[in-house]
Design a protein around this motif. Sequence first.
Motif, PDB file in Angstrom:
ATOM      1  N   ILE A 150       6.126  -0.814 -12.617  1.00 32.07           N
ATOM      2  CA  ILE A 150       6.316   0.309 -11.682  1.00 32.07           C
ATOM      3  C   ILE A 150       5.075   0.314 -10.798  1.00 32.07           C
ATOM      4  O   ILE A 150       3.986   0.664 -11.231  1.00 32.07           O
ATOM      5  CB  ILE A 150       6.489   1.637 -12.434  1.00 32.07           C
ATOM      6  CG1 ILE A 150       7.745   1.574 -13.319  1.00 32.07           C
ATOM      7  CG2 ILE A 150       6.598   2.807 -11.445  1.00 32.07           C
ATOM      8  CD1 ILE A 150       8.004   2.810 -14.149  1.00 32.07           C
ATOM      9  N   LYS A 151       5.277  -0.119  -9.547  1.00 29.72           N
ATOM     10  CA  LYS A 151       4.122  -0.346  -8.651  1.00 29.72           C
ATOM     11  C   LYS A 151       3.578   0.976  -8.130  1.00 29.72           C
ATOM     12  O   LYS A 151       2.367   1.215  -8.131  1.00 29.72           O
ATOM     13  CB  LYS A 151       4.532  -1.242  -7.486  1.00 29.72           C
ATOM     14  CG  LYS A 151       4.807  -2.697  -7.884  1.00 29.72           C
ATOM     15  CD  LYS A 151       5.354  -3.502  -6.727  1.00 29.72           C
ATOM     16  CE  LYS A 151       4.274  -3.923  -5.759  1.00 29.72           C
ATOM     17  NZ  LYS A 151       3.369  -4.974  -6.315  1.00 29.72           N
ATOM     18  N   ASP A 152       4.463   1.876  -7.676  1.00 30.89           N
ATOM     19  CA  ASP A 152       3.966   3.108  -7.059  1.00 30.89           C
ATOM     20  C   ASP A 152       5.040   4.193  -7.089  1.00 30.89           C
ATOM     21  O   ASP A 152       6.229   3.894  -6.970  1.00 30.89           O
ATOM     22  CB  ASP A 152       3.556   2.843  -5.605  1.00 30.89           C
ATOM     23  CG  ASP A 152       2.982   4.119  -4.968  1.00 30.89           C
ATOM     24  OD1 ASP A 152       3.446   4.507  -3.885  1.00 30.89           O
ATOM     25  OD2 ASP A 152       2.116   4.744  -5.630  1.00 30.89           O
ATOM     26  N   ILE A 153       4.589   5.433  -7.276  1.00 32.86           N
ATOM     27  CA  ILE A 153       5.484   6.581  -7.148  1.00 32.86           C
ATOM     28  C   ILE A 153       4.872   7.490  -6.085  1.00 32.86           C
ATOM     29  O   ILE A 153       3.726   7.935  -6.229  1.00 32.86           O
ATOM     30  CB  ILE A 153       5.630   7.328  -8.481  1.00 32.86           C
ATOM     31  CG1 ILE A 153       6.293   6.423  -9.522  1.00 32.86           C
ATOM     32  CG2 ILE A 153       6.444   8.602  -8.302  1.00 32.86           C
ATOM     33  CD1 ILE A 153       6.416   7.031 -10.897  1.00 32.86           C
ATOM     34  N   LYS A 159       9.691   8.654  -3.320  1.00 28.74           N
ATOM     35  CA  LYS A 159      10.095   7.249  -3.438  1.00 28.74           C
ATOM     36  C   LYS A 159       9.401   6.596  -4.632  1.00 28.74           C
ATOM     37  O   LYS A 159       8.282   7.003  -5.010  1.00 28.74           O
ATOM     38  CB  LYS A 159       9.686   6.467  -2.179  1.00 28.74           C
ATOM     39  CG  LYS A 159      10.347   6.925  -0.891  1.00 28.74           C
ATOM     40  CD  LYS A 159      11.730   6.346  -0.727  1.00 28.74           C
ATOM     41  CE  LYS A 159      12.326   6.782   0.614  1.00 28.74           C
ATOM     42  NZ  LYS A 159      13.794   6.533   0.674  1.00 28.74           N
ATOM     43  N   VAL A 160      10.057   5.588  -5.210  1.00 26.03           N
ATOM     44  CA  VAL A 160       9.426   4.762  -6.250  1.00 26.03           C
ATOM     45  C   VAL A 160       9.566   3.302  -5.839  1.00 26.03           C
ATOM     46  O   VAL A 160      10.604   2.909  -5.278  1.00 26.03           O
ATOM     47  CB  VAL A 160      10.064   4.996  -7.638  1.00 26.03           C
ATOM     48  CG1 VAL A 160      11.567   4.760  -7.622  1.00 26.03           C
ATOM     49  CG2 VAL A 160       9.388   4.136  -8.711  1.00 26.03           C
ATOM     50  N   ILE A 161       8.508   2.509  -6.074  1.00 21.25           N
ATOM     51  CA  ILE A 161       8.559   1.070  -5.820  1.00 21.25           C
ATOM     52  C   ILE A 161       8.359   0.370  -7.158  1.00 21.25           C
ATOM     53  O   ILE A 161       7.409   0.686  -7.895  1.00 21.25           O
ATOM     54  CB  ILE A 161       7.476   0.627  -4.823  1.00 21.25           C
ATOM     55  CG1 ILE A 161       7.643   1.372  -3.498  1.00 21.25           C
ATOM     56  CG2 ILE A 161       7.522  -0.886  -4.596  1.00 21.25           C
ATOM     57  CD1 ILE A 161       6.541   1.096  -2.485  1.00 21.25           C
ATOM     58  N   ALA A 162       9.274  -0.554  -7.476  1.00 22.47           N
ATOM     59  CA  ALA A 162       9.180  -1.220  -8.777  1.00 22.47           C
ATOM     60  C   ALA A 162       9.552  -2.694  -8.640  1.00 22.47           C
ATOM     61  O   ALA A 162      10.159  -3.099  -7.649  1.00 22.47           O
ATOM     62  CB  ALA A 162      10.119  -0.545  -9.783  1.00 22.47           C
ATOM     63  N   ARG A 163       9.154  -3.491  -9.645  1.00 19.51           N
ATOM     64  CA  ARG A 163       9.494  -4.912  -9.667  1.00 19.51           C
ATOM     65  C   ARG A 163      10.515  -5.156 -10.765  1.00 19.51           C
ATOM     66  O   ARG A 163      10.362  -4.646 -11.882  1.00 19.51           O
ATOM     67  CB  ARG A 163       8.233  -5.745  -9.921  1.00 19.51           C
ATOM     68  CG  ARG A 163       8.454  -7.246  -9.836  1.00 19.51           C
ATOM     69  CD  ARG A 163       7.167  -8.007 -10.070  1.00 19.51           C
ATOM     70  NE  ARG A 163       6.664  -7.772 -11.417  1.00 19.51           N
ATOM     71  CZ  ARG A 163       5.381  -7.926 -11.752  1.00 19.51           C
ATOM     72  NH1 ARG A 163       4.476  -8.230 -10.829  1.00 19.51           N
ATOM     73  NH2 ARG A 163       4.984  -7.722 -12.999  1.00 19.51           N
ATOM     74  N   ARG A 164      11.588  -5.886 -10.408  1.00 16.59           N
ATOM     75  CA  ARG A 164      12.633  -6.206 -11.392  1.00 16.59           C
ATOM     76  C   ARG A 164      12.490  -7.658 -11.821  1.00 16.59           C
ATOM     77  O   ARG A 164      12.243  -8.549 -11.005  1.00 16.59           O
ATOM     78  CB  ARG A 164      14.028  -5.975 -10.798  1.00 16.59           C
ATOM     79  CG  ARG A 164      14.243  -4.561 -10.301  1.00 16.59           C
ATOM     80  CD  ARG A 164      15.645  -4.381  -9.768  1.00 16.59           C
ATOM     81  NE  ARG A 164      16.638  -4.571 -10.821  1.00 16.59           N
ATOM     82  CZ  ARG A 164      17.738  -5.316 -10.695  1.00 16.59           C
ATOM     83  NH1 ARG A 164      17.960  -5.968  -9.568  1.00 16.59           N
ATOM     84  NH2 ARG A 164      18.585  -5.445 -11.697  1.00 16.59           N
TER      85      ARG A 164
END
Length: 270
Positions: A150-153, A159-164
């Motif tokens: 989970i890169k950033d909230i 917004k949330v930025i995540a890596r799958r």
Amino acid sequence: MLVIICIKQVPDTTQVKIDPVTGNLVREGVPFIMNPFDTHALEEGIRLKERYGFRVVVISMGPPNTEVTLRKALARGVDEAVLLSDRAFGGADTLATSKVLAEAIIQLTQREEVAIVLCGKQTIDGDTAQVGPGIATRLGYSQLTLVDHIKDIDLQAQKVIARRKLEGREEIVKADLPAMISVVREINTPRYPTVPLRLMAEGATITIWGNKEMKLDDASIGLQGSATQVRKIFSPERAKGEILGDGITNPEEAASLLIKELKRKGLLFI
Ligand SMILES: Cc1cc2nc3c(=O)[nH]c(=O)nc-3n(C[C@H](O)[C@H](O)[C@H](O)COP(=O)(O)OP(=O)(O)OC[C@H]3O[C@@H](n4cnc5c(N)ncnc54)[C@H](O)[C@@H]3O)c2cc1C
């Protein structure tokens, strides 16, 4: 704001036996553990609390002895634990399970706004990976599955930025809050409980909600609310192994015999 973590208590599959008559899992006497993927969801929830100051609530649908697993979560630093337990919830498939969990989240949202719901990628018993997406669909939340970072909230922009973690590649995704995030093992290494927290967890009150509190239609929960039923569980028959070239010690000889045999069986095309 809240982070809610869904954890399931599962039989320790290294010790699971199947009842030859009923075809059901033998649960008596089998030790229960926290679903392994959920230990990573739990750890990630605690880390989001440390990074963003969220309040963290853990929820679990299960029989009364699930309290044991919820106390393990309290011993790692969650703020509150809610057990969703009622005979009426029994025999649930993933549809009926996500119904109860989604309703619990709706009731918690009435108390405090929810930013993130964390789930494990899948359980080691049902193994369907359907409950997390089921919860997100029922609540109209964004859903990010197979997340390993989970890169950033951004609470301002919601917004949330995540890596799958996908097969052979990664994907960076941005989504609206609230979001359901299911995590893979690689996302973190779960911490050990501290002694003070363990002592606190032993005496902590666990909120228990049955259907009296949840007021769900009986037709939507448990066996009645399940679109699928597990007819029979059985171990697949394993093909008998075969010993090739008994007594051969020369590796080249052994290798060429193996190649010849694989070709003969149509398993090698060189
Ligand atoms: C051997 C076996 C096979 C089954 N096959 C099916 C099937 O094919 N279809 C079907 O609909 N049901 C099936 N079930 C029933 C299914 O296990 C239950 O519906 C279960 O509650 C959720 O499904 P799951 O275990 O596959 O969870 P998954 O969807 O794999 O779980 C994903 C995540 O959701 C959360 N979660 C799941 N269950 C709970 C819970 N009770 N409390 C809190 N969080 C939870 C956890 O974070 C978990 O990591 C099966 C059960 C068994 C034992």
